[in-house]
Write a protein that holds these residues in place. Structure first.
Motif, PDB file in Angstrom:
ATOM      1  N   ARG A  28       0.832  -1.209   0.000  1.00 35.84           N
ATOM      2  CA  ARG A  28       0.000   0.000   0.000  1.00 35.84           C
ATOM      3  C   ARG A  28       0.868   1.262   0.000  1.00 35.84           C
ATOM      4  NH1 ARG A  28      -5.015  -1.838   0.179  1.00 35.84           N
ATOM      5  NH2 ARG A  28      -5.478  -3.764   1.328  1.00 35.84           N
ATOM      6  N   SER A  29       2.066   1.171   0.567  1.00 33.98           N
ATOM      7  CA  SER A  29       2.997   2.303   0.511  1.00 33.98           C
ATOM      8  C   SER A  29       3.466   2.536  -0.926  1.00 33.98           C
ATOM      9  CB  SER A  29       4.209   2.038   1.418  1.00 33.98           C
ATOM     10  OG  SER A  29       3.823   1.976   2.776  1.00 33.98           O
ATOM     11  N   VAL A  30       3.682   1.453  -1.668  1.00 31.69           N
ATOM     12  CA  VAL A  30       4.047   1.567  -3.082  1.00 31.69           C
ATOM     13  C   VAL A  30       2.936   2.280  -3.846  1.00 31.69           C
ATOM     14  CG1 VAL A  30       4.469   0.272  -5.214  1.00 31.69           C
ATOM     15  CG2 VAL A  30       5.556  -0.448  -3.085  1.00 31.69           C
ATOM     16  N   ASN A  55      12.334   6.011 -14.478  1.00 30.78           N
ATOM     17  CA  ASN A  55      11.905   7.359 -14.092  1.00 30.78           C
ATOM     18  C   ASN A  55      11.340   7.366 -12.669  1.00 30.78           C
ATOM     19  OD1 ASN A  55      12.638   8.610 -16.492  1.00 30.78           O
ATOM     20  ND2 ASN A  55      10.644   8.229 -17.455  1.00 30.78           N
ATOM     21  N   TYR A  56      10.619   6.302 -12.341  1.00 30.45           N
ATOM     22  CA  TYR A  56      10.057   6.201 -10.992  1.00 30.45           C
ATOM     23  C   TYR A  56      11.171   6.072  -9.953  1.00 30.45           C
ATOM     24  CZ  TYR A  56       7.402   4.279  -7.031  1.00 30.45           C
ATOM     25  OH  TYR A  56       6.860   4.042  -5.790  1.00 30.45           O
ATOM     26  N   GLU A  57      12.198   5.293 -10.276  1.00 26.26           N
ATOM     27  CA  GLU A  57      13.340   5.161  -9.362  1.00 26.26           C
ATOM     28  C   GLU A  57      14.005   6.523  -9.144  1.00 26.26           C
ATOM     29  OE1 GLU A  57      17.037   2.093  -8.846  1.00 26.26           O
ATOM     30  OE2 GLU A  57      17.012   3.267 -10.697  1.00 26.26           O
ATOM     31  N   HIS A  58      14.188   7.268 -10.234  1.00 28.34           N
ATOM     32  CA  HIS A  58      14.784   8.604 -10.121  1.00 28.34           C
ATOM     33  C   HIS A  58      13.914   9.498  -9.233  1.00 28.34           C
ATOM     34  CE1 HIS A  58      16.916  12.265 -11.204  1.00 28.34           C
ATOM     35  NE2 HIS A  58      15.743  12.820 -11.446  1.00 28.34           N
ATOM     36  N   HIS A  59      12.606   9.409  -9.390  1.00 23.13           N
ATOM     37  CA  HIS A  59      11.671  10.186  -8.566  1.00 23.13           C
ATOM     38  C   HIS A  59      11.830   9.822  -7.092  1.00 23.13           C
ATOM     39  CE1 HIS A  59       7.865  11.724  -6.954  1.00 23.13           C
ATOM     40  NE2 HIS A  59       7.636  10.503  -6.486  1.00 23.13           N
ATOM     41  N   LEU A  60      11.909   8.531  -6.790  1.00 20.97           N
ATOM     42  CA  LEU A  60      12.036   8.091  -5.402  1.00 20.97           C
ATOM     43  C   LEU A  60      13.313   8.635  -4.770  1.00 20.97           C
ATOM     44  CD1 LEU A  60      10.921   4.343  -5.665  1.00 20.97           C
ATOM     45  CD2 LEU A  60       9.681   6.202  -4.536  1.00 20.97           C
ATOM     46  N   SER A  70      13.675   2.059  -1.898  1.00 21.78           N
ATOM     47  CA  SER A  70      13.392   1.988  -3.331  1.00 21.78           C
ATOM     48  C   SER A  70      13.467   0.547  -3.824  1.00 21.78           C
ATOM     49  CB  SER A  70      14.381   2.868  -4.103  1.00 21.78           C
ATOM     50  OG  SER A  70      14.246   2.684  -5.492  1.00 21.78           O
ATOM     51  N   ALA A  71      14.504  -0.170  -3.417  1.00 13.88           N
ATOM     52  CA  ALA A  71      14.674  -1.566  -3.833  1.00 13.88           C
ATOM     53  C   ALA A  71      13.523  -2.431  -3.332  1.00 13.88           C
ATOM     54  CB  ALA A  71      16.007  -2.108  -3.317  1.00 13.88           C
ATOM     55  N   PHE A  97      12.725  -4.720 -15.361  1.00 14.72           N
ATOM     56  CA  PHE A  97      13.436  -4.209 -14.196  1.00 14.72           C
ATOM     57  C   PHE A  97      14.947  -4.146 -14.416  1.00 14.72           C
ATOM     58  CE2 PHE A  97       9.338  -5.738 -12.891  1.00 14.72           C
ATOM     59  CZ  PHE A  97       8.897  -4.760 -12.015  1.00 14.72           C
ATOM     60  N   ASN A  98      15.372  -4.228 -15.672  1.00 12.89           N
ATOM     61  CA  ASN A  98      16.790  -4.093 -15.985  1.00 12.89           C
ATOM     62  C   ASN A  98      17.306  -2.713 -15.588  1.00 12.89           C
ATOM     63  OD1 ASN A  98      17.030  -6.641 -17.031  1.00 12.89           O
ATOM     64  ND2 ASN A  98      16.898  -6.027 -19.183  1.00 12.89           N
ATOM     65  N   GLY A  99      18.453  -2.694 -14.942  1.00 14.61           N
ATOM     66  CA  GLY A  99      19.078  -1.428 -14.583  1.00 14.61           C
ATOM     67  C   GLY A  99      18.607  -0.838 -13.272  1.00 14.61           C
ATOM     68  N   LEU A 100      17.643  -1.484 -12.611  1.00 16.87           N
ATOM     69  CA  LEU A 100      17.129  -0.984 -11.337  1.00 16.87           C
ATOM     70  C   LEU A 100      17.844  -1.652 -10.174  1.00 16.87           C
ATOM     71  CD1 LEU A 100      13.365  -1.197 -12.283  1.00 16.87           C
ATOM     72  CD2 LEU A 100      14.634   0.923 -11.958  1.00 16.87           C
ATOM     73  N   PHE A 101      18.108  -0.873  -9.127  1.00 13.54           N
ATOM     74  CA  PHE A 101      18.725  -1.454  -7.934  1.00 13.54           C
ATOM     75  C   PHE A 101      17.650  -2.154  -7.122  1.00 13.54           C
ATOM     76  CE2 PHE A 101      19.891  -1.069  -3.389  1.00 13.54           C
ATOM     77  CZ  PHE A 101      21.024  -1.875  -3.411  1.00 13.54           C
ATOM     78  N   MET A 102      17.846  -3.456  -6.889  1.00  8.27           N
ATOM     79  CA  MET A 102      16.842  -4.234  -6.155  1.00  8.27           C
ATOM     80  C   MET A 102      17.488  -5.069  -5.050  1.00  8.27           C
ATOM     81  SD  MET A 102      14.443  -5.325  -9.393  1.00  8.27           S
ATOM     82  CE  MET A 102      13.129  -5.940  -8.370  1.00  8.27           C
TER      83      MET A 102
END
Length: 254
Positions: A28-30, A55-60, A70-71, A97-102
């Motif tokens: 729900r936080s997401v 873009n969403y990751e950059h926003h976070l 974020s991960a 999800f390529n390139g995203l830190f998880m």
């Protein structure tokens, strides 16, 4: 057309029905975070792209969100997208999800030194009872080997036998036995639940009921606890922000 919002809400409901309340809260936080980022009502799940998530990751991160939070959000979104993939609404989810830190980024332990800990323990808080209770529970948590707040809240009266507290950590299932000393009893007696119909030791879960009802009480108590600990750290000019995790970091608890 199924939207991302509908998938997130359904996933959160499923987690709640399985009593996975922490995961439900994250879900729900997401959703709340995405509502601040984009018009999620119109976001059809089949139109998701890697670019959108980048873009969403950059926003976070630009909004001050930690890399670990974020991960965590993206791991939740990946699980939701995999459900959509099973329904043939998405393809090649792993590429989204390529390139995203998880992963997980090691963070600095938020421990107090002995002078700071003594300052908290010795503070005169007679005129601030809410801060006094937060301080007392913090010190009790420290005495009880860094017991997490969730385990403190759900301690049962029957967990004490012959002056020994026996409980299992909710996260790991690890059993712990702690002999209760006089200074521990002083705090326990101060906040002991005197409702004979309640199984709980402390007056944190004030109205025993269904699991969801008790979980909501716990989450509300945790928010207040952290709010009061923050106010306490400012009042005492500790230079360290007190949180429900700090007592754990000041012990050998694992």
């Amino acid at each position: 057309m199924k939207t991302l919002k509908s998938f997130i809400m359904a996933h959160a409901d499923d987690l709640g029905n399985l009593f996975k309340f922490s995961a439900e809260h994250t879900c729900r936080s997401v959703l709340h975070s995405l509502e601040n980022f984009t018009d999620i009502e119109q976001l059809v799940i089949k139109n998701l792209t890697t670019g959108f998530f980048l873009n969403y990751e950059h926003h976070l991160l630009a909004s001050g969100c930690s890399r670990n939070t974020s991960a965590c959000y993206f791991r939740t979104l990946r699980a939701i997208c995999r459900q959509a993939e099973l329904q043939k609404l998405l393809m090649n989810v792993h590429h989204l999800f390529n390139g995203l830190f998880m992963g997980y980024e090691e963070t600095r332990k938020r421990a107090l030194n002995i002078e700071q800990l003594r300052k908290v323990a010795d503070a005169d808080l007679k005129d601030a009872p809410s801060l006094g209770m937060a301080r007392d529970l913090f010190i009790l948590s420290y005495y009880l080997r860094g017991i997490p707040f969730i385990d403190l809240a759900f301690l049962r009266k029957t967990d004490i036998q012959d002056n020994v507290l026996c409980y299992h950590r909710s996260k790991t299932g690890r059993p712990l036995r702690i002999t209760l000393e006089t200074w521990m009893w002083e705090i326990i007696e101060r906040y002991r639940c005197d409702d004979t119909d309640s199984p709980y030791l402390l007056c944190i879960i004030r109205k025993p009921g269904s699991i969801p009802e008790e979980r909501r009480q716990y989450e509300s108590a945790l928010r207040l606890y952290n709010k009061h600990l923050y106010r306490l750290s400012v009042k005492l000019e500790l230079g360290v922000r007190l949180t429900s995790y700090t007592a754990k970091h000041n012990t050998f608890a694992i």
